[in-house]
Motif scaffolding. Sequence first.
Motif, PDB file in Angstrom:
ATOM      1  N   PRO A   1       0.831  -1.207   0.000  1.00  0.00           N
ATOM      2  CA  PRO A   1       0.000   0.000   0.000  1.00  0.00           C
ATOM      3  C   PRO A   1       0.859   1.248   0.000  1.00  0.00           C
ATOM      4  CG  PRO A   1       0.014  -1.024   2.172  1.00  0.00           C
ATOM      5  CD  PRO A   1       0.707  -1.977   1.255  1.00  0.00           C
ATOM      6  N   LEU A   2       0.308   2.313  -0.527  1.00  0.00           N
ATOM      7  CA  LEU A   2       1.013   3.592  -0.504  1.00  0.00           C
ATOM      8  C   LEU A   2       1.046   4.137   0.914  1.00  0.00           C
ATOM      9  CD1 LEU A   2      -0.508   5.204  -3.720  1.00  0.00           C
ATOM     10  CD2 LEU A   2       1.821   4.342  -3.438  1.00  0.00           C
ATOM     11  N   PRO A   3       2.075   4.904   1.254  1.00  0.00           N
ATOM     12  CA  PRO A   3       2.181   5.436   2.617  1.00  0.00           C
ATOM     13  C   PRO A   3       1.107   6.477   2.924  1.00  0.00           C
ATOM     14  CG  PRO A   3       3.963   6.272   1.230  1.00  0.00           C
ATOM     15  CD  PRO A   3       3.261   5.221   0.429  1.00  0.00           C
ATOM     16  N   ASP A   4       0.649   6.471   4.149  1.00  0.00           N
ATOM     17  CA  ASP A   4      -0.387   7.430   4.563  1.00  0.00           C
ATOM     18  C   ASP A   4       0.073   8.864   4.304  1.00  0.00           C
ATOM     19  OD1 ASP A   4      -1.950   5.353   5.406  1.00  0.00           O
ATOM     20  OD2 ASP A   4      -1.427   5.547   7.530  1.00  0.00           O
ATOM     21  N   GLY A   5      -0.842   9.681   3.839  1.00  0.00           N
ATOM     22  CA  GLY A   5      -0.559  11.103   3.666  1.00  0.00           C
ATOM     23  C   GLY A   5       0.203  11.466   2.416  1.00  0.00           C
ATOM     24  N   CYS A   6       0.525  10.483   1.571  1.00  0.00           N
ATOM     25  CA  CYS A   6       1.313  10.781   0.376  1.00  0.00           C
ATOM     26  C   CYS A   6       0.444  11.432  -0.700  1.00  0.00           C
ATOM     27  CB  CYS A   6       1.986   9.523  -0.156  1.00  0.00           C
ATOM     28  SG  CYS A   6       0.859   8.341  -0.926  1.00  0.00           S
ATOM     29  N   PHE A   7       1.100  12.043  -1.661  1.00  0.00           N
ATOM     30  CA  PHE A   7       0.421  12.819  -2.693  1.00  0.00           C
ATOM     31  C   PHE A   7      -0.628  12.004  -3.449  1.00  0.00           C
ATOM     32  CE2 PHE A   7       0.692  14.268  -7.282  1.00  0.00           C
ATOM     33  CZ  PHE A   7      -0.183  15.333  -7.129  1.00  0.00           C
ATOM     34  N   ALA A   8      -0.301  10.770  -3.806  1.00  0.00           N
ATOM     35  CA  ALA A   8      -1.225   9.972  -4.615  1.00  0.00           C
ATOM     36  C   ALA A   8      -2.516   9.643  -3.874  1.00  0.00           C
ATOM     37  CB  ALA A   8      -0.544   8.681  -5.071  1.00  0.00           C
ATOM     38  N   LEU A   9      -2.507   9.760  -2.540  1.00  0.00           N
ATOM     39  CA  LEU A   9      -3.699   9.469  -1.747  1.00  0.00           C
ATOM     40  C   LEU A   9      -4.470  10.720  -1.332  1.00  0.00           C
ATOM     41  CD1 LEU A   9      -2.433   6.584   0.590  1.00  0.00           C
ATOM     42  CD2 LEU A   9      -3.685   6.417  -1.574  1.00  0.00           C
ATOM     43  N   VAL A  10      -3.907  11.890  -1.592  1.00  0.00           N
ATOM     44  CA  VAL A  10      -4.620  13.131  -1.270  1.00  0.00           C
ATOM     45  C   VAL A  10      -5.855  13.215  -2.159  1.00  0.00           C
ATOM     46  CG1 VAL A  10      -4.499  15.655  -1.390  1.00  0.00           C
ATOM     47  CG2 VAL A  10      -2.557  14.343  -0.506  1.00  0.00           C
ATOM     48  N   PRO A  11      -7.023  13.553  -1.611  1.00  0.00           N
ATOM     49  CA  PRO A  11      -8.216  13.680  -2.446  1.00  0.00           C
ATOM     50  C   PRO A  11      -7.976  14.610  -3.638  1.00  0.00           C
ATOM     51  CG  PRO A  11      -8.817  13.799  -0.130  1.00  0.00           C
ATOM     52  CD  PRO A  11      -7.310  13.806  -0.185  1.00  0.00           C
ATOM     53  N   LEU A  12      -8.437  14.198  -4.808  1.00  0.00           N
ATOM     54  CA  LEU A  12      -8.169  14.948  -6.028  1.00  0.00           C
ATOM     55  C   LEU A  12      -8.657  16.387  -5.924  1.00  0.00           C
ATOM     56  CD1 LEU A  12      -7.108  14.930  -8.928  1.00  0.00           C
ATOM     57  CD2 LEU A  12      -9.367  14.116  -9.675  1.00  0.00           C
ATOM     58  N   GLU A  13      -9.782  16.613  -5.265  1.00  0.00           N
ATOM     59  CA  GLU A  13     -10.314  17.968  -5.123  1.00  0.00           C
ATOM     60  C   GLU A  13      -9.340  18.862  -4.358  1.00  0.00           C
ATOM     61  OE1 GLU A  13     -13.999  20.336  -5.859  1.00  0.00           O
ATOM     62  OE2 GLU A  13     -12.953  18.629  -6.746  1.00  0.00           O
ATOM     63  N   GLU A  14      -8.669  18.304  -3.347  1.00  0.00           N
ATOM     64  CA  GLU A  14      -7.728  19.091  -2.541  1.00  0.00           C
ATOM     65  C   GLU A  14      -6.491  19.488  -3.343  1.00  0.00           C
ATOM     66  OE1 GLU A  14      -4.842  18.383   1.351  1.00  0.00           O
ATOM     67  OE2 GLU A  14      -6.747  17.284   1.217  1.00  0.00           O
ATOM     68  N   SER A  15      -5.902  18.528  -4.032  1.00  0.00           N
ATOM     69  CA  SER A  15      -4.702  18.845  -4.809  1.00  0.00           C
ATOM     70  C   SER A  15      -5.046  19.715  -6.021  1.00  0.00           C
ATOM     71  CB  SER A  15      -3.983  17.571  -5.240  1.00  0.00           C
ATOM     72  OG  SER A  15      -4.881  16.626  -5.778  1.00  0.00           O
ATOM     73  N   THR A  16      -6.232  19.524  -6.590  1.00  0.00           N
ATOM     74  CA  THR A  16      -6.654  20.371  -7.704  1.00  0.00           C
ATOM     75  C   THR A  16      -6.801  21.817  -7.254  1.00  0.00           C
ATOM     76  OG1 THR A  16      -7.805  18.536  -8.797  1.00  0.00           O
ATOM     77  CG2 THR A  16      -8.456  20.772  -9.410  1.00  0.00           C
ATOM     78  N   GLU A  17      -7.399  22.034  -6.104  1.00  0.00           N
ATOM     79  CA  GLU A  17      -7.553  23.398  -5.590  1.00  0.00           C
ATOM     80  C   GLU A  17      -6.196  24.070  -5.406  1.00  0.00           C
ATOM     81  OE1 GLU A  17      -9.727  25.887  -1.965  1.00  0.00           O
ATOM     82  OE2 GLU A  17      -9.609  23.703  -1.867  1.00  0.00           O
ATOM     83  N   ALA A  18      -5.214  23.320  -4.895  1.00  0.00           N
ATOM     84  CA  ALA A  18      -3.881  23.890  -4.690  1.00  0.00           C
ATOM     85  C   ALA A  18      -3.257  24.323  -6.012  1.00  0.00           C
ATOM     86  CB  ALA A  18      -2.987  22.871  -3.982  1.00  0.00           C
ATOM     87  N   LEU A  19      -3.426  23.514  -7.061  1.00  0.00           N
ATOM     88  CA  LEU A  19      -2.852  23.873  -8.357  1.00  0.00           C
ATOM     89  C   LEU A  19      -3.652  24.990  -9.023  1.00  0.00           C
ATOM     90  CD1 LEU A  19      -0.633  23.378 -10.400  1.00  0.00           C
ATOM     91  CD2 LEU A  19      -2.045  21.569 -11.420  1.00  0.00           C
ATOM     92  N   VAL A  20      -4.963  24.990  -8.855  1.00  0.00           N
ATOM     93  CA  VAL A  20      -5.783  26.087  -9.390  1.00  0.00           C
ATOM     94  C   VAL A  20      -5.333  27.421  -8.815  1.00  0.00           C
ATOM     95  CG1 VAL A  20      -8.098  27.110  -9.283  1.00  0.00           C
ATOM     96  CG2 VAL A  20      -7.821  24.736 -10.012  1.00  0.00           C
ATOM     97  N   LYS A  21      -5.022  27.437  -7.540  1.00  0.00           N
ATOM     98  CA  LYS A  21      -4.557  28.671  -6.900  1.00  0.00           C
ATOM     99  C   LYS A  21      -3.306  29.200  -7.598  1.00  0.00           C
ATOM    100  CE  LYS A  21      -3.431  30.612  -2.348  1.00  0.00           C
ATOM    101  NZ  LYS A  21      -2.139  31.232  -2.676  1.00  0.00           N
ATOM    102  N   VAL A  22      -2.371  28.311  -7.908  1.00  0.00           N
ATOM    103  CA  VAL A  22      -1.134  28.717  -8.574  1.00  0.00           C
ATOM    104  C   VAL A  22      -1.429  29.187  -9.995  1.00  0.00           C
ATOM    105  CG1 VAL A  22       1.139  27.948  -9.343  1.00  0.00           C
ATOM    106  CG2 VAL A  22       0.243  27.148  -7.152  1.00  0.00           C
ATOM    107  N   ILE A  23      -2.307  28.492 -10.700  1.00  0.00           N
ATOM    108  CA  ILE A  23      -2.666  28.899 -12.057  1.00  0.00           C
ATOM    109  C   ILE A  23      -3.267  30.298 -12.045  1.00  0.00           C
ATOM    110  CG2 ILE A  23      -4.254  28.432 -13.973  1.00  0.00           C
ATOM    111  CD1 ILE A  23      -3.871  25.435 -13.392  1.00  0.00           C
TER     112      ILE A  23
END
Length: 298
Positions: free
Chosen positions: A98-120
Amino acid sequence: MSGLRLMAVHAHPDDESSKGAATTARYSAEGNEVLVVTLTGGERGDILNPAMDVPGVRDRISEVRKEEMAEAARILGVQQLWLGFVDSGLPEGDPLPPLPDGCFALVPLEESTEALVKVIREFRPHVITTYDENGGYPHPDHIRCHEVSVAAFEAAGDPERFPGVGEPWEPLKLYYSHGFIRKRLLLFQDEYDRRGEEFPMAEWLKKWRTEQGDLMARVTTQIVCGDYFPQRDDALRAHATQIDPNGSFFAVPLDIQQKIWPTEEFELAKTRVRTAIPESDLFAGIDHVGYGHPEEKK
């Protein structure tokens, strides 16, 4: 044309130097703004250069990788920003662990998308580059990088999505970078045969899995950037924990690369402007520097 903005979204530090680096160096040198967004810190990357596998390096690997990234960005002449997620590592074994807890691939897509939208919305790129649906290779962070980049490209211009992270901005084109082109190596091998010399990547080429298909069939855009291959290689070497200076990245001399294949390859995945394929410019079809705000559409 200069004065446009290009954002290259990558999973780990060193990816920006091994995938499309000469292209970003060229666009920066020509007066455009170029921002590399690094989604994770690369904390779980192995030390692949024996010379760097020494006491004290692994203990501070996060700091070392930041230092390496800063030097690579300086060499390429680009801006760089960390998105702050944690490297997922490359799981190995059968079955895969299993992937390690808290890693990027397990972060909810909405959360990581919001972070990148902010930068865009802050940087306001006209063009974004990222990886295809296979991640370039199937690392969980690379695949997630693709998913996040596509989602953010679609959401950044929508005022109803993530209203608290800046004024909407609509990037105009999204590209996938394609660096692993079999035809490129075959042409290098032909040049070595013509010279009567042994091709240094012959064994590597024999192991190539041809069932993956011909990526050149997906390429829409080739950027002539051979003059910037030295910067690309210097930026790669700056990632000293990850890149062995005696490794395959540097097996074919620059003069052969610049003569036989002086381009980097991209696939136009999404566009909001008209352009003609094949292209030789990531900004092809973009003739208004300010365009990108939804209210500016005509």
